[in-house]
Design a protein around this motif. Sequence first.
Motif, PDB file in Angstrom:
ATOM      1  N   GLN A   1       0.845  -1.191   0.000  1.00 47.89           N
ATOM      2  CA  GLN A   1       0.000   0.000   0.000  1.00 47.89           C
ATOM      3  C   GLN A   1       0.878   1.238   0.000  1.00 47.89           C
ATOM      4  OE1 GLN A   1      -2.852   0.089   3.167  1.00 47.89           O
ATOM      5  NE2 GLN A   1      -3.606  -1.969   2.743  1.00 47.89           N
ATOM      6  N   LEU A   2       0.412   2.250  -0.722  1.00 46.15           N
ATOM      7  CA  LEU A   2       1.140   3.507  -0.799  1.00 46.15           C
ATOM      8  C   LEU A   2       0.133   4.658  -0.750  1.00 46.15           C
ATOM      9  CD1 LEU A   2       3.921   4.960  -1.625  1.00 46.15           C
ATOM     10  CD2 LEU A   2       3.001   4.909  -3.945  1.00 46.15           C
ATOM     11  N   ALA A   3       0.414   5.647   0.077  1.00 45.69           N
ATOM     12  CA  ALA A   3      -0.460   6.826   0.120  1.00 45.69           C
ATOM     13  C   ALA A   3       0.370   8.059   0.457  1.00 45.69           C
ATOM     14  CB  ALA A   3      -1.565   6.642   1.164  1.00 45.69           C
ATOM     15  N   VAL A   4       0.004   9.172  -0.162  1.00 43.11           N
ATOM     16  CA  VAL A   4       0.668  10.444   0.122  1.00 43.11           C
ATOM     17  C   VAL A   4      -0.359  11.383   0.739  1.00 43.11           C
ATOM     18  CG1 VAL A   4       1.934  12.384  -0.844  1.00 43.11           C
ATOM     19  CG2 VAL A   4       2.178  10.118  -1.862  1.00 43.11           C
ATOM     20  N   PHE A   5       0.003  11.939   1.882  1.00 44.59           N
ATOM     21  CA  PHE A   5      -0.872  12.908   2.548  1.00 44.59           C
ATOM     22  C   PHE A   5      -0.149  14.251   2.523  1.00 44.59           C
ATOM     23  CE2 PHE A   5      -1.488   8.696   4.395  1.00 44.59           C
ATOM     24  CZ  PHE A   5      -2.843   8.507   4.190  1.00 44.59           C
ATOM     25  N   ASP A   6      -0.571  15.129   1.626  1.00 40.89           N
ATOM     26  CA  ASP A   6       0.114  16.420   1.530  1.00 40.89           C
ATOM     27  C   ASP A   6      -0.514  17.393   2.521  1.00 40.89           C
ATOM     28  OD1 ASP A   6       1.544  18.628   1.031  1.00 40.89           O
ATOM     29  OD2 ASP A   6       1.246  18.621  -1.144  1.00 40.89           O
ATOM     30  N   LEU A   7      -0.077  17.267   3.756  1.00 42.24           N
ATOM     31  CA  LEU A   7      -0.703  18.018   4.850  1.00 42.24           C
ATOM     32  C   LEU A   7      -0.353  19.501   4.829  1.00 42.24           C
ATOM     33  CD1 LEU A   7      -0.158  15.083   7.280  1.00 42.24           C
ATOM     34  CD2 LEU A   7      -2.404  16.029   6.715  1.00 42.24           C
ATOM     35  N   ARG A   8       0.437  19.925   3.830  1.00 41.21           N
ATOM     36  CA  ARG A   8       0.628  21.372   3.628  1.00 41.21           C
ATOM     37  C   ARG A   8      -0.682  22.004   3.156  1.00 41.21           C
ATOM     38  NH1 ARG A   8       5.679  20.633  -0.391  1.00 41.21           N
ATOM     39  NH2 ARG A   8       4.071  19.307  -1.293  1.00 41.21           N
ATOM     40  N   GLN A   9      -1.525  21.167   2.524  1.00 39.52           N
ATOM     41  CA  GLN A   9      -2.831  21.652   2.046  1.00 39.52           C
ATOM     42  C   GLN A   9      -3.849  21.550   3.184  1.00 39.52           C
ATOM     43  OE1 GLN A   9      -2.505  22.798  -0.957  1.00 39.52           O
ATOM     44  NE2 GLN A   9      -0.532  21.798  -1.308  1.00 39.52           N
ATOM     45  N   PRO A  10      -4.578  22.630   3.466  1.00 42.56           N
ATOM     46  CA  PRO A  10      -5.509  22.595   4.595  1.00 42.56           C
ATOM     47  C   PRO A  10      -6.633  21.566   4.438  1.00 42.56           C
ATOM     48  CG  PRO A  10      -5.636  24.696   3.392  1.00 42.56           C
ATOM     49  CD  PRO A  10      -4.492  23.931   2.817  1.00 42.56           C
ATOM     50  N   ASP A  11      -6.973  21.207   3.199  1.00 45.05           N
ATOM     51  CA  ASP A  11      -8.073  20.249   3.010  1.00 45.05           C
ATOM     52  C   ASP A  11      -7.571  18.820   2.823  1.00 45.05           C
ATOM     53  OD1 ASP A  11      -6.861  20.722   0.613  1.00 45.05           O
ATOM     54  OD2 ASP A  11      -8.722  20.737  -0.560  1.00 45.05           O
ATOM     55  N   SER A  12      -6.270  18.594   3.100  1.00 49.17           N
ATOM     56  CA  SER A  12      -5.716  17.251   2.919  1.00 49.17           C
ATOM     57  C   SER A  12      -6.241  16.291   3.976  1.00 49.17           C
ATOM     58  CB  SER A  12      -4.190  17.298   3.006  1.00 49.17           C
ATOM     59  OG  SER A  12      -3.664  15.983   3.098  1.00 49.17           O
ATOM     60  N   ALA A  13      -6.539  15.067   3.547  1.00 54.27           N
ATOM     61  CA  ALA A  13      -6.821  14.003   4.507  1.00 54.27           C
ATOM     62  C   ALA A  13      -5.534  13.628   5.220  1.00 54.27           C
ATOM     63  CB  ALA A  13      -7.378  12.787   3.770  1.00 54.27           C
ATOM     64  N   CYS A  14      -5.649  12.984   6.377  1.00 49.06           N
ATOM     65  CA  CYS A  14      -4.478  12.458   7.076  1.00 49.06           C
ATOM     66  C   CYS A  14      -4.580  10.936   7.146  1.00 49.06           C
ATOM     67  CB  CYS A  14      -4.327  13.090   8.455  1.00 49.06           C
ATOM     68  SG  CYS A  14      -5.362  12.354   9.748  1.00 49.06           S
ATOM     69  N   TYR A  15      -3.543  10.324   7.662  1.00 53.39           N
ATOM     70  CA  TYR A  15      -3.502   8.864   7.763  1.00 53.39           C
ATOM     71  C   TYR A  15      -4.706   8.320   8.538  1.00 53.39           C
ATOM     72  CZ  TYR A  15      -1.635   4.217   8.882  1.00 53.39           C
ATOM     73  OH  TYR A  15      -1.460   2.865   9.014  1.00 53.39           O
ATOM     74  N   ALA A  16      -5.072   9.032   9.613  1.00 53.64           N
ATOM     75  CA  ALA A  16      -6.176   8.558  10.454  1.00 53.64           C
ATOM     76  C   ALA A  16      -7.525   8.695   9.750  1.00 53.64           C
ATOM     77  CB  ALA A  16      -6.187   9.301  11.788  1.00 53.64           C
ATOM     78  N   CYS A  17      -7.660   9.664   8.826  1.00 58.34           N
ATOM     79  CA  CYS A  17      -8.900   9.782   8.043  1.00 58.34           C
ATOM     80  C   CYS A  17      -9.143   8.501   7.250  1.00 58.34           C
ATOM     81  CB  CYS A  17      -8.804  10.924   7.031  1.00 58.34           C
ATOM     82  SG  CYS A  17      -8.758  12.581   7.702  1.00 58.34           S
ATOM     83  N   VAL A  18      -8.065   7.893   6.786  1.00 56.67           N
ATOM     84  CA  VAL A  18      -8.179   6.722   5.918  1.00 56.67           C
ATOM     85  C   VAL A  18      -8.187   5.429   6.721  1.00 56.67           C
ATOM     86  CG1 VAL A  18      -7.071   5.467   4.010  1.00 56.67           C
ATOM     87  CG2 VAL A  18      -7.046   7.977   4.044  1.00 56.67           C
ATOM     88  N   TYR A  19      -7.331   5.349   7.724  1.00 54.06           N
ATOM     89  CA  TYR A  19      -7.140   4.083   8.446  1.00 54.06           C
ATOM     90  C   TYR A  19      -7.830   4.047   9.805  1.00 54.06           C
ATOM     91  CZ  TYR A  19      -3.623   2.764   4.992  1.00 54.06           C
ATOM     92  OH  TYR A  19      -2.984   2.437   3.832  1.00 54.06           O
ATOM     93  N   GLY A  20      -8.423   5.154  10.213  1.00 56.22           N
ATOM     94  CA  GLY A  20      -9.052   5.180  11.528  1.00 56.22           C
ATOM     95  C   GLY A  20      -8.013   5.251  12.632  1.00 56.22           C
TER      96      GLY A  20
END
Length: 247
Positions: free
Chosen positions: A158-177
Motif C-alpha cells: 500500500q502507498l499513500a501520500v498525505f500532503d498536509l501542507r494543504q488545509p483540506d488534505s486528509a491524514c492517515y487517520a482519516c483513511v485508516y481510523g
Amino acid sequence: MLNDDQLLRYSRQLMVEDFDLAGQEALAGARVLVVGCGGLANPATLYLAGAGVGELVLADDDAVELSNLHRQVAFRRADVGQHKAEALKAQLLALNPEVSVQAHTLRVDADWLDREVAAASVVLDCTDNFATRQRINQACVIHRAPLVSGAAIRMDGQLAVFDLRQPDSACYACVYGDGTDGDLACSQAGIVGPVVGAIGTLQALAAIQVLQGKPLPASLRLFDGRTLSWREMRFHKDPTCPVCSRP
Ligand SMILES: [Zn+2]
C-alpha cells in the motif's frame, strides 16, 4: 549551483523534462525524515541519496537479522547484528558522500517526532506498527508536513501520500481510523522481498515529487503482487477525524 561532478552525477535525471535544475536544487535543500530502516526504507533511502537529497534523518531501534536480508537489500551479511540505522547510513554514504545522513538508534516517541517532523521537508513512514504510524501522522498534522506512507505484507503493498501542507488534505487517520486493526508484522505473516521493495521505491519517487512541488492525487494505491496489478482508491478529509479535524 551544481559543480561539474554534481552535473555529471545527476545528469541522467536532469535530462528529464519534469526534473530540471530547479528540481535538483529543491532536493539538495531538503531534509527527509525516514522512520523505520527496514524493507521500505532500504530502497527508498538508496534512491533518495542517489538522487541528491541534501539531508536524510534515519530512525530505527532494531538490529539487522539474517531473516531481514531477503528484502532489506541495502544490508550485507556482515551487517547482521549491527544497528539498522547505522548500517543503512554507511551504505547511503558509500553511494553518495555528498548527502548528510543522521542515524538515530532509538524507538521514536512523540517528543522526538515533534522535533524532527517540525524540521523535515517530507516524512517517510517506513515503520511496521500501527501505534508508531499514528504518532508520525499526529506530528505531521501538527506541523503540516507532507507524509508518504508505505506498507507491505505477504504479497500486498500500500502507498499513500498525505500532503498536509494543504488545509483540506486528509491524514492517515482519516483513511485508516484510529484503531489497532491490521497491525500484523512481517515476522508473523511473511513478506516477499520485491513487494516491499516496489512500495519503498515508489515512496522515494513520491517524496521527490512532493519536494519538487508536483501535485499528487489524494489516493491510496493498493498493489497485488500475485497479479502485478494496482487498484486506486480516492480519499477525502474526514470531517470527524479525531486527529486532523479537531476544532
Ligand atoms: Zn484526519
